[in-house]
Design a protein around this motif. Structure first.
Motif, PDB file in Angstrom:
ATOM      1  N   LYS A 149       0.325  -1.118  -0.100  1.00  0.00           N
ATOM      2  CA  LYS A 149      -0.208   0.137  -0.471  1.00  0.00           C
ATOM      3  C   LYS A 149       0.523   0.917  -0.571  1.00  0.00           C
ATOM      4  N   PRO A 150       1.735   1.563   0.311  1.00  0.00           N
ATOM      5  CA  PRO A 150       2.502   3.050   0.545  1.00  0.00           C
ATOM      6  C   PRO A 150       3.248   2.551  -0.194  1.00  0.00           C
ATOM      7  N   GLN A 151       3.472   2.082  -2.348  1.00  0.00           N
ATOM      8  CA  GLN A 151       3.720   2.544  -2.826  1.00  0.00           C
ATOM      9  C   GLN A 151       2.003   3.480  -3.424  1.00  0.00           C
ATOM     10  N   MET A 204       2.285  11.925  -0.575  1.00  0.00           N
ATOM     11  CA  MET A 204       2.107  12.317   0.560  1.00  0.00           C
ATOM     12  C   MET A 204       1.565  10.951   0.755  1.00  0.00           C
ATOM     13  N   VAL A 205       2.863   9.905   1.071  1.00  0.00           N
ATOM     14  CA  VAL A 205       2.546   8.804   1.753  1.00  0.00           C
ATOM     15  C   VAL A 205       0.377   8.487   2.128  1.00  0.00           C
ATOM     16  N   GLU A 206      -0.263   7.602   1.256  1.00  0.00           N
ATOM     17  CA  GLU A 206      -1.864   7.426   1.534  1.00  0.00           C
ATOM     18  C   GLU A 206      -2.116   6.461   2.741  1.00  0.00           C
ATOM     19  N   MET A 207      -0.495   5.675   3.080  1.00  0.00           N
ATOM     20  CA  MET A 207      -1.226   5.485   3.827  1.00  0.00           C
ATOM     21  C   MET A 207      -0.646   5.046   5.441  1.00  0.00           C
ATOM     22  N   GLY A 208      -1.000   4.840   6.327  1.00  0.00           N
ATOM     23  CA  GLY A 208      -0.185   5.252   7.525  1.00  0.00           C
ATOM     24  C   GLY A 208      -0.573   5.828   8.992  1.00  0.00           C
ATOM     25  N   PRO A 209       0.145   5.620   9.881  1.00  0.00           N
ATOM     26  CA  PRO A 209      -0.218   6.098  11.084  1.00  0.00           C
ATOM     27  C   PRO A 209      -0.337   7.644  10.886  1.00  0.00           C
ATOM     28  N   LYS A 210       0.810   8.013  10.339  1.00  0.00           N
ATOM     29  CA  LYS A 210       0.328  10.304  10.614  1.00  0.00           C
ATOM     30  C   LYS A 210       0.753  10.417   9.070  1.00  0.00           C
ATOM     31  N   HIS A 260      14.195  11.312   1.700  1.00  0.00           N
ATOM     32  CA  HIS A 260      13.765  10.253   3.206  1.00  0.00           C
ATOM     33  C   HIS A 260      11.888  10.329   3.303  1.00  0.00           C
ATOM     34  N   LEU A 261      11.503  10.522   3.806  1.00  0.00           N
ATOM     35  CA  LEU A 261      10.348  10.565   4.481  1.00  0.00           C
ATOM     36  C   LEU A 261      10.028  11.643   5.897  1.00  0.00           C
ATOM     37  N   ALA A 262       9.644  12.506   5.928  1.00  0.00           N
ATOM     38  CA  ALA A 262       9.032  13.418   6.954  1.00  0.00           C
ATOM     39  C   ALA A 262       8.151  13.564   7.647  1.00  0.00           C
ATOM     40  N   PRO A 263       7.813  14.635   8.632  1.00  0.00           N
ATOM     41  CA  PRO A 263       6.497  14.276   8.782  1.00  0.00           C
ATOM     42  C   PRO A 263       6.015  15.978   7.696  1.00  0.00           C
ATOM     43  N   CYS A 264       4.769  15.477   7.446  1.00  0.00           N
ATOM     44  CA  CYS A 264       4.190  16.837   6.353  1.00  0.00           C
ATOM     45  C   CYS A 264       4.431  18.090   6.998  1.00  0.00           C
ATOM     46  N   ASN A 265       5.121  18.393   6.058  1.00  0.00           N
ATOM     47  CA  ASN A 265       5.273  20.675   6.191  1.00  0.00           C
ATOM     48  C   ASN A 265       4.471  21.379   5.605  1.00  0.00           C
ATOM     49  N   ALA A 266       3.417  21.675   5.131  1.00  0.00           N
ATOM     50  CA  ALA A 266       2.598  22.652   4.250  1.00  0.00           C
ATOM     51  C   ALA A 266       4.531  23.708   4.167  1.00  0.00           C
TER      52      ALA A 266
END
Length: 774
Positions: free
Chosen positions: A715-717, A733-739, A753-759
């Protein structure tokens, strides 16, 4: 001396005056007689002209075209004509013209008399059973009466010309001898929104009029080669005779509208008008609404054979139809249908279909629970020999019920109709005509609206066709004025239809099975119209809407019956089967428009598709791309949502794959290593590899792309980008995930890399070169 002379002159003046007045009267009488003589002569001349034209037409009927060569003439028929020919002198003004004027000839514009030796002016005489005359209808056995038909017995009839048109009026005159009940001859007239009056069968004096549409030419005749049946537009003469000498090939479309009894013009809903219910019955109307999801109470007040307005374009009434049309089996499938609407549907077919073309009506009861659809229905339909009722022993759904009806059908053509319709005048022949000219054509009538509120019959626009929107949602589309003008279309021209509505259409029975019929894996209802439409077009056929065929349909906001499974899931499952078999790579558009959940195979099993795929390969059907390019080019169907370079606003550089590793590089449009697609499955893809988070959920890797299902991909694809589901349209944005985690380019190391989303983080904002769909 002068006085006697004056007296004599005065008395003579009286005589002269009397003589003058008498002369004027005599002159006027003479002129009247002369005018009557001229009128009679003109009538004879007109009759002679018609006779000659009819003879010419009969001679042309004996000529058949052989390929593109010279016409071939039947020598035996020509010799017979010469033997039977007995020229007589008709008038002084036309001494040189010879015509035949005895009982062995056909007279135009006539009705059969009880004695063929007596010929009325403008009458058709039928001499013996070896010849069939134009403008007559021949049936194999006059003792067989069609359902709901008004059968008239023959009487002495004369024709009265109607001014300023080509129609005539029949008047029954005094019958001096009782008409014998014989299987040879009967007269049947149609009722077009008027009361059908029975002609006398015994000795009595009665004057009555029947509206009759006079044929425009001698080819306006219908003949069935097998049973010798010939139909004029509204008058039908039934007689047993050999029709081998009749070679008419086309006729004017029939306008049949029969009724079991004279219609009450004041009946509720008559002529398709809106019906009304007293306000004190509103509670009853609401209570019974759920029985059919329309005004059931009002439906029961409306006659089962009510008249409808003829909504066809005017040109349709003059269309010519081939004589040797195929027969059809009309199939109604229903479950818990309302009694009045089901019967009204059946009566509209019986009353407005040429009997020789209507092989049968098959009613398939899909395991209804309402008692009146069991024995009561069987008993009612016993009155109509052409109607058969099949009761399924368990619920099959519309699709398999249709298959059950088709399996027992005996007609050359299958005509499927919903069980809450009303067929209009002239509805059937135009459909069969298209199949007659090309068996791979699938014609559909114009589906007009019967209001669910007041059951009024409403005309729809002539230039409408069936289409679909993503994700395979059926809809109607009006042809543009530019398209109509460019193709020089008339209101009667067939309209190419990318997708049929599915409820009302005709199809050659053999062709239906050659295509594989319906996919038996489809459940209950939904998607079968898409499947058959794609199958017909891609495998060599055509779907058309025929404006000269009109059928009214009650459109309901919801189904009054229950689905074995959830309705939405049933329809989605059916559509997924259609997409997988017929849409090739374009199936991603179906899934990408809100149906990605259907790829979760543990939750949605669409069944085995092996047989359907093999059938498509066997038929050597074209690709879905061909369908889009040639049948429905107006549809926007980009294979990807976005494509090109993937530009990072923070680094001011583009994402690239070099030696199997993700890197950043200076943007170059010509560099294939920098080209990516953002697909309908929400993948960031380059050829066969997709961008995917690693197990650590912080670094990115490249993995083989799956089909978006959970069985062979993760699903993370799936990435959200430019999505209405995300408040960060520029982010990936990764569609599925805890945050919420977004794709980010590190400012110093230039790695992903992945990081918490920041507008406000520019290193998380990405831009593709081209966007094809939001």
């Amino acid at each position: 001396m002068m006085m006697p002379i004056w007296r004599h002159l005065r008395s003579s003046r009286r005589v002269l005056g009397f003589v003058f007045v008498a002369s004027v009267i005599w002159l006027l009488l003479d002129m009247a007689v002369l005018r009557m003589s001229d009128g009679d002569a003109n009538s004879r001349l007109m009759r002679e002209k018609v006779i000659l034209e009819q003879g010419l037409a009969r001679h042309q009927d004996k000529v058949t075209q052989v390929g593109l060569g010279e016409p071939h003439v039947n020598e035996e028929d020509e010799k017979s004509d010469r033997r039977n020919s007995q020229p007589v002198k008709l008038s002084r003004r036309r001494k040189k013209e010879q015509v035949q004027d005895d009982a062995s000839q056909v007279k135009p514009n006539a009705v059969v008399q009880d004695d063929a030796s007596q010929v009325k002016p403008n009458a058709v005489v039928q001499d013996d059973a070896s010849q069939v005359k134009p403008n007559a209808v021949v049936q194999d056995d006059a003792s067989q009466v069609k359902p709901n038909a008004v059968v008239k017995q023959p009487v002495g009839l004369s024709l009265i010309a109607a001014p300023k048109n080509d129609s005539v009026v029949l008047k029954a005159e005094e019958v001096l001898e009782p008409v014998k009940a014989t299987p040879n001859i009967s007269l049947q007239a149609s009722n077009q929104h008027q009361d059908a009056k029975k002609l006398p069968g015994k000795k009595k004096k009665q004057i009555e009029e029947l509206p009759v549409q006079g044929p425009r030419n001698t080819s306006s005749v219908k003949r069935d080669k097998q049973n010798g049946e010939i139909l004029d537009n509204n008058i039908k003469v039934v007689q047993v005779r050999d029709t081998h000498s009749v070679k008419a090939s086309v006729h004017q479309v029939l306008s049949i509208d029969l009724t079991a009894a004279p219609r009450d013009p004041k009946a509720v809903g008559q002529y398709g008008l809106a019906g009304t219910v007293p306000s004190l019955m509103d509670s009853v109307v609401k209570k019974r609404w759920n029985e059919g999801q329309f005004n059931v109470y009002l439906s029961e007040l409306i006659p089962l054979d009510r008249a409808l307005p003829d909504t066809r374009p005017e040109i349709c009434t003059r269309n010519m139809i081939h004589d040797d049309l195929p027969s059809t089996s009309v199939i109604f499938c229903f479950v818990d249908e309302v009694w009045s609407t089901l019967l009204r549907s059946v009566h509209s077919v019986l009353n407005r279909s040429p009997p020789h073309l209507l092989k049968e009506i098959i009613l398939v009861d899909d395991f209804s629970k309402k008692p009146y659809l069991k024995d009561n229905l069987d008993k009612y339909m016993e009155k109509f020999p052409k109607v058969r009722v099949i009761h399924l022993k368990e619920r099959q759904g519309l699709i398999r019920a249709r298959m059950a009806g088709a399996a027992v059908a005996n007609g050359d053509v299958l005509t499927f109709l919903d069980s809450h319709v009303e067929c209009n005048v002239g509805w059937l022949e135009p459909l069969l005509e298209r199949i007659h000219t090309d068996r791979t054509k699938v014609p559909c009538p114009v589906i007009e609206v019967i209001s669910d509120q007041d059951l009024s019959y409403k005309l729809v626009d002539n230039f409408q066709r069936g289409i679909f929107h993503w994700p395979l949602v059926f809809g109607w589309n009006a042809l543009s004025d530019e398209y109509v003008k460019k193709n020089n279309m008339t209101p009667a021209d067939p309209i190419r239809c990318p997708v049929m509505a599915g409820g009302l259409f005709s199809i050659d029975k053999k062709y239906f099975y050659e295509l594989g019929a319906y996919d038996p894996g489809l459940e209950v209802w939904g998607g079968e119209n898409m499947e058959l439409s794609f199958k017909v077009w891609m495998c060599g056929g055509q779907i058309e809407i025929i404006p000269c065929s009109r059928v009214g349909h009650i459109f309901r906001e919801q189904n009054p019956y229950q689905f074995p499974l959830n309705r939405r899931r049933t329809v989605e499952r059916n559509l997924a089967r259609v997409a997988e078999v017929w849409m090739d790579e374009y199936k991603e558009l179906f899934y990408g428009h809100g149906n990605l959940h259907l790829l979760e195979k543990p939750l949605m099993d669409i069944g085995n598709l092996t047989d359907q795929i093999q059938q498509r390969n066997k038929l050597k059907c074209k690709s879905f791309k061909w369908y889009l390019d040639n049948v429905y080019p107006e549809l926007e169907a980009p294979l990807v949502k976005a494509a090109g370079l993937v530009f990072n606003r923070g680094l001011r550089s583009c994402l690239s794959i070099q030696n199997g590793v993700l890197v950043f590089d200076t943007c170059h449009l010509s560099s294939q290593s920098q080209h990516f697609n953002y697909t309908w499955l929400k993948q960031v893809r380059q050829q066969d590899v997709c961008l995917e988070p690693s197990a650590k959920q912080s670094l990115l890797t490249l993995q083989p792309c799956g089909d978006g299902s959970s069985s062979n991909s993760h699903k993370p694809q799936r990435w959200l980008h430019k999505s209405s589901q995300s408040k960060l349209p520029e982010h990936l944005m990764v569609e599925m995930g805890p945050k919420q985690m977004c794709l980010e380019a590190a400012a110093k190391e230039a790695v992903l890399h992945l990081a918490p989303c920041n507008a406000n983080n520019l290193f998380q904002q990405w831009q593709f070169t081209n966007y094809y769909s939001e």
